[in-house]
Design a protein around this motif. Structure first.
Motif, PDB file in Angstrom:
ATOM      1  N   ALA A  30       0.826  -1.208   0.000  1.00  0.00           N
ATOM      2  CA  ALA A  30       0.000   0.000   0.000  1.00  0.00           C
ATOM      3  C   ALA A  30       0.860   1.257   0.000  1.00  0.00           C
ATOM      4  CB  ALA A  30      -0.931  -0.015   1.208  1.00  0.00           C
ATOM      5  N   VAL A  31       1.899   1.281   0.808  1.00  0.00           N
ATOM      6  CA  VAL A  31       2.768   2.457   0.865  1.00  0.00           C
ATOM      7  C   VAL A  31       3.521   2.635  -0.452  1.00  0.00           C
ATOM      8  CG1 VAL A  31       4.822   3.404   1.983  1.00  0.00           C
ATOM      9  CG2 VAL A  31       2.978   2.463   3.370  1.00  0.00           C
ATOM     10  N   THR A  32       3.976   1.534  -1.030  1.00  0.00           N
ATOM     11  CA  THR A  32       4.680   1.635  -2.313  1.00  0.00           C
ATOM     12  C   THR A  32       3.745   2.130  -3.410  1.00  0.00           C
ATOM     13  OG1 THR A  32       6.111  -0.199  -1.634  1.00  0.00           O
ATOM     14  CG2 THR A  32       6.089   0.378  -3.971  1.00  0.00           C
ATOM     15  N   ALA A  33       2.510   1.642  -3.415  1.00  0.00           N
ATOM     16  CA  ALA A  33       1.529   2.123  -4.401  1.00  0.00           C
ATOM     17  C   ALA A  33       1.253   3.606  -4.210  1.00  0.00           C
ATOM     18  CB  ALA A  33       0.243   1.321  -4.283  1.00  0.00           C
ATOM     19  N   ALA A  35       3.389   5.733  -3.029  1.00  0.00           N
ATOM     20  CA  ALA A  35       4.584   6.431  -3.519  1.00  0.00           C
ATOM     21  C   ALA A  35       4.583   6.531  -5.048  1.00  0.00           C
ATOM     22  CB  ALA A  35       5.833   5.714  -3.035  1.00  0.00           C
ATOM     23  N   VAL A  36       4.106   5.471  -5.718  1.00  0.00           N
ATOM     24  CA  VAL A  36       4.005   5.512  -7.173  1.00  0.00           C
ATOM     25  C   VAL A  36       3.009   6.582  -7.601  1.00  0.00           C
ATOM     26  CG1 VAL A  36       3.291   4.216  -9.217  1.00  0.00           C
ATOM     27  CG2 VAL A  36       4.697   3.110  -7.464  1.00  0.00           C
ATOM     28  N   ALA A  37       1.865   6.643  -6.932  1.00  0.00           N
ATOM     29  CA  ALA A  37       0.862   7.645  -7.272  1.00  0.00           C
ATOM     30  C   ALA A  37       1.385   9.059  -7.031  1.00  0.00           C
ATOM     31  CB  ALA A  37      -0.412   7.404  -6.459  1.00  0.00           C
ATOM     32  N   VAL A  38       2.083   9.259  -5.917  1.00  0.00           N
ATOM     33  CA  VAL A  38       2.645  10.577  -5.620  1.00  0.00           C
ATOM     34  C   VAL A  38       3.682  10.956  -6.674  1.00  0.00           C
ATOM     35  CG1 VAL A  38       4.053  11.872  -3.970  1.00  0.00           C
ATOM     36  CG2 VAL A  38       2.166  10.449  -3.159  1.00  0.00           C
ATOM     37  N   THR A  39       4.472   9.990  -7.114  1.00  0.00           N
ATOM     38  CA  THR A  39       5.478  10.275  -8.134  1.00  0.00           C
ATOM     39  C   THR A  39       4.828  10.655  -9.459  1.00  0.00           C
ATOM     40  OG1 THR A  39       6.976   8.701  -7.069  1.00  0.00           O
ATOM     41  CG2 THR A  39       7.481   9.333  -9.339  1.00  0.00           C
ATOM     42  N   ILE A 224       3.502   7.310   5.194  1.00  0.00           N
ATOM     43  CA  ILE A 224       2.498   7.866   4.282  1.00  0.00           C
ATOM     44  C   ILE A 224       2.943   9.232   3.750  1.00  0.00           C
ATOM     45  CG2 ILE A 224       0.151   8.813   4.201  1.00  0.00           C
ATOM     46  CD1 ILE A 224      -0.673   6.525   6.078  1.00  0.00           C
ATOM     47  N   LEU A 225       3.548  10.041   4.594  1.00  0.00           N
ATOM     48  CA  LEU A 225       3.982  11.375   4.166  1.00  0.00           C
ATOM     49  C   LEU A 225       5.335  11.370   3.460  1.00  0.00           C
ATOM     50  CD1 LEU A 225       2.927  13.547   7.249  1.00  0.00           C
ATOM     51  CD2 LEU A 225       1.731  13.258   5.080  1.00  0.00           C
ATOM     52  N   LEU A 226       6.105  10.305   3.635  1.00  0.00           N
ATOM     53  CA  LEU A 226       7.464  10.263   3.083  1.00  0.00           C
ATOM     54  C   LEU A 226       7.526  10.510   1.575  1.00  0.00           C
ATOM     55  CD1 LEU A 226      10.461   9.808   3.683  1.00  0.00           C
ATOM     56  CD2 LEU A 226      10.060   7.341   3.430  1.00  0.00           C
ATOM     57  N   PRO A 227       6.662   9.922   0.750  1.00  0.00           N
ATOM     58  CA  PRO A 227       6.774  10.173  -0.695  1.00  0.00           C
ATOM     59  C   PRO A 227       6.656  11.653  -1.058  1.00  0.00           C
ATOM     60  CG  PRO A 227       5.251   8.370  -0.254  1.00  0.00           C
ATOM     61  CD  PRO A 227       5.591   8.960   1.054  1.00  0.00           C
ATOM     62  N   PHE A 228       5.823  12.405  -0.335  1.00  0.00           N
ATOM     63  CA  PHE A 228       5.664  13.828  -0.635  1.00  0.00           C
ATOM     64  C   PHE A 228       6.944  14.614  -0.336  1.00  0.00           C
ATOM     65  CE2 PHE A 228       1.400  12.231   0.313  1.00  0.00           C
ATOM     66  CZ  PHE A 228       0.693  12.676  -0.791  1.00  0.00           C
ATOM     67  N   ALA A 243       9.817   2.336  -0.495  1.00  0.00           N
ATOM     68  CA  ALA A 243       9.600   0.919  -0.191  1.00  0.00           C
ATOM     69  C   ALA A 243      10.693   0.383   0.727  1.00  0.00           C
ATOM     70  CB  ALA A 243       9.559   0.112  -1.488  1.00  0.00           C
ATOM     71  N   PHE A 244      11.935   0.778   0.482  1.00  0.00           N
ATOM     72  CA  PHE A 244      13.040   0.296   1.319  1.00  0.00           C
ATOM     73  C   PHE A 244      12.918   0.814   2.751  1.00  0.00           C
ATOM     74  CE2 PHE A 244      17.330   0.956   3.049  1.00  0.00           C
ATOM     75  CZ  PHE A 244      17.752  -0.361   3.100  1.00  0.00           C
ATOM     76  N   LEU A 245      12.649   2.113   2.909  1.00  0.00           N
ATOM     77  CA  LEU A 245      12.523   2.675   4.256  1.00  0.00           C
ATOM     78  C   LEU A 245      11.295   2.113   4.969  1.00  0.00           C
ATOM     79  CD1 LEU A 245      13.486   6.402   3.578  1.00  0.00           C
ATOM     80  CD2 LEU A 245      14.861   4.654   4.711  1.00  0.00           C
ATOM     81  N   ALA A 246      10.175   1.964   4.229  1.00  0.00           N
ATOM     82  CA  ALA A 246       8.976   1.417   4.853  1.00  0.00           C
ATOM     83  C   ALA A 246       9.211  -0.022   5.293  1.00  0.00           C
ATOM     84  CB  ALA A 246       7.802   1.498   3.873  1.00  0.00           C
TER      85      ALA A 246
END
Length: 305
Positions: A30-33, A35-39, A224-228, A243-246
């Motif tokens: 979920a977190v990786t997805a 991050a993909v959406a944020v990217t 959750i906030l990390l990708p931003f 993904a690695f940090l999560a």
């Protein structure tokens, strides 16, 4: 507990059984997805650019790592203390039976009731810690009179230690045990009682729930906030780093949660079944009883006990 040879360093990267990856896979995906959406959206939510950078995450991440390390150290201390206590069960049971065989007058068979009660004590403790029914093991090891006495007892391991002490009392009253030897034989019983109390303390006193909730919430908000905070600096590499940090934070939390209750049946909990069987086999061997053959696991086989 998982017992297996250490695999090659390359295979270690892809080991799933025994790791916490299956437990944390849903939240990691979920977190990786996210991050993909944020990217893809470049940090925009409903046309609003979230103004974050990596600086606050560096500070929070360091603090969070310290808290996670402290929690895991606390969990491992509980795990190792539990293992030490179960090691004491083996050594003290051997010591008490050895003295019963060498210091009490009469044939070796006189010590069999004591040995049976010590075997039953270990199995009863395992069942008490895991909340399972000990009836099968007790009926296998003890005569009907002892089983009837234990029936309905809330703390069966403590009662079995009392019954072991009553065996010593009977030997002293019958003149088969010198009074001067009694304190030496009572000492292992006292240490068994201390080990019993230590296990009950660990099982009955978990890590404070509020502490676990605080770390859990902080980890999820951080991930959750990390990708931003990373998307402007890392671009397309944002999902990989997130993904690695999560994985690191989720895995540390899951591992600490798993080993803080060492008497369960999770893959990394203590192998109480195997340790109970080891105590029973050791005492049976001291009595001269035949032991069932034990077939070693095949090379590379994972053994869950």
């Amino acid at each position: 507990m998982i017992i297996r040879p250490r695999p090659h360093w390359l295979r270690m990267l892809f080991v799933l059984r025994g790791s916490v990856v299956p437990q944390i896979a849903p939240q990691l995906i979920a977190v990786t997805a996210l991050a993909v959406a944020v990217t893809v959206l470049h940090g925009q939510v409903l046309q609003w650019k979230i103004p974050l950078n990596f600086v606050p995450f560096s500070l929070i991440g360091l603090t969070l790592a310290i808290f996670l390390g402290f929690r895991n150290s606390t969990s491992y201390a509980r795990y190792w203390e539990a293992r030490t206590l179960w090691g004491a069960l083996l050594t003290e049971s051997r010591s008490l039976l050895r003295m019963a065989l060498t210091q009490v007058d009469g044939p070796p068979g006189n010590a069999q009731p004591l040995a049976r009660r010590l075997m039953a004590f270990v199995h009863a403790l395992r069942h008490q810690l895991r909340g399972t029914d000990p009836t099968g093991d007790l009926r296998r090891l003890l005569p009907d009179s002892d089983c009837e006495r234990l029936a309905g007892a809330r703390y069966q391991p403590a009662l079995l230690l009392l019954m072991a002490g009553e065996w010593l009392q009977a030997q002293r009253q019958a003149g088969r045990l010198a009074p001067a030897i009694v304190p030496a034989m009572e000492a292992p019983l006292d240490r068994l009682s201390q080990a019993l109390g230590g296990c009950e303390r660990i099982a009955g006193t978990p890590i404070p729930f509020t502490y676990a909730v605080m770390i859990h919430r902080t980890i999820y908000i951080y991930c959750i906030l990390l990708p931003f905070g990373l998307v402007d600096a890392l671009g397309l590499m944002t999902p990989v780093i997130v993904a690695f940090l999560a994985y690191t934070f989720f895995a540390l939390e899951a591992l600490g949660t798993e080993i803080e209750e060492p008497f369960g049946t999770e893959p990394n909990d203590l192998a109480l079944d195997a340790m109970s069987a080891a105590v029973e086999a050791s005492l049976r061997e001291m009595l001269g009883e035949a032991l069932p053959p034990v077939s070693p696991p095949a090379p590379g086989q994972i053994v869950l006990t």
